[in-house]
Design a protein around this motif. Structure first.
Motif, short mmCIF file in Angstrom:
data_model
loop_
_atom_site.label_atom_id
_atom_site.label_comp_id
_atom_site.label_asym_id
_atom_site.label_seq_id
_atom_site.Cartn_x
_atom_site.Cartn_y
_atom_site.Cartn_z
N ALA A 87 0.62 -1.56 0.06
CA ALA A 87 -0.09 0.02 -0.20
C ALA A 87 0.52 1.55 -0.29
O ALA A 87 0.57 2.17 -0.82
N GLN A 88 1.73 1.19 0.69
CA GLN A 88 3.13 2.19 0.54
C GLN A 88 3.21 2.76 -0.61
O GLN A 88 3.67 3.58 -0.83
N ARG A 90 2.06 1.30 -4.15
CA ARG A 90 0.82 1.81 -4.27
C ARG A 90 1.52 3.18 -4.36
O ARG A 90 1.06 4.41 -5.26
N ARG A 91 0.86 3.77 -2.76
CA ARG A 91 0.31 5.57 -3.29
C ARG A 91 1.44 6.27 -3.28
O ARG A 91 2.05 7.29 -3.96
N SER A 92 2.58 5.82 -3.33
CA SER A 92 4.75 7.09 -3.62
C SER A 92 4.63 6.99 -4.76
O SER A 92 4.66 7.44 -6.02
N GLN A 94 1.82 6.23 -7.73
CA GLN A 94 0.97 6.86 -7.65
C GLN A 94 0.54 8.90 -7.20
O GLN A 94 0.61 9.46 -8.55
N LEU A 95 2.24 9.23 -6.32
CA LEU A 95 2.13 10.42 -6.23
C LEU A 95 3.40 11.01 -7.36
O LEU A 95 2.91 12.11 -7.67
N TYR A 107 7.55 11.70 1.39
CA TYR A 107 7.33 10.32 1.17
C TYR A 107 8.79 9.44 1.59
O TYR A 107 8.97 9.17 2.53
#
Length: 170
Positions: A87-88, A90-92, A94-95, A107
């Motif tokens: 999840a971490q 994936r979030r990075s 996307q950012l 991040y």
């Protein structure tokens, strides 16, 4: 003897699977970081492969370790940590795709990913250590089975020799 050998093989399969899961998560993290630095999508190949394959590996590991209460508890921790780490990542990603450079810098400066990955590494090491302990126990059981088989063979050979000798006398 066959059962003891199967258990030794079973344990080795679990150890190999634990190592493969760790390798895939590290590869995913390496690809994710390469993408964050370059925004080159080819770096995400190992990340995408890990996202697709690690759940399958986790299911296989769950089946291999469901006979051990210690491993069941450790597996639950591993699954949560892998979910959190993915999840971490994936979030990075996307950012970075959104070109949110401030959020990416934040991040990268955050210890969140390192803490999760270190915890995951420790949890996987714990599972591997438990499997090594099981492997030693099962190896002893295999050796005992081999020794019992060997003794049985010697008894049968001795009985056959005795019967042949008695048959020759009569």
């Amino acid at each position: 003897l066959r059962d003891a050998g199967d258990w030794v093989h079973h344990t080795q399969d679990a150890v190999n699977l634990i190592a493969r899961i760790h390798r895939r998560v590290v590869d995913a993290e390496t690809g994710q970081r390469g993408f964050l630095l370059t925004q080159d999508e080819t770096y995400l190949i190992p990340y995408n492969e890990a996202v697709a394959e690690v759940p399958k590996d986790l299911e296989a590991l769950a089946r291999l370790t469901d006979d051990n209460p210690v491993q069941i508890a450790q597996f639950a921790t591993v699954r949560k940590l892998i979910d959190a780490r993915f999840a971490q990542m994936r979030r990075s990603v996307q950012l970075k795709r959104n070109n949110d450079d401030d959020a990416i810098r934040q991040y990268m400066a955050s210890p969140e990913g390192m803490v999760t990955m270190t915890s995951l590494r420790l949890a996987l090491d714990g599972m591997a250590a438990e499997e090594q302990t099981q492997n030693q126990r099962r190896g002893v059981a295999l050796t005992d089975s081999q020794n019992q088989l060997r003794r049985g063979f010697y008894v049968l050979a001795g009985l056959n020799l005795l019967l042949l000798t008695l048959g020759g006398l009569f």
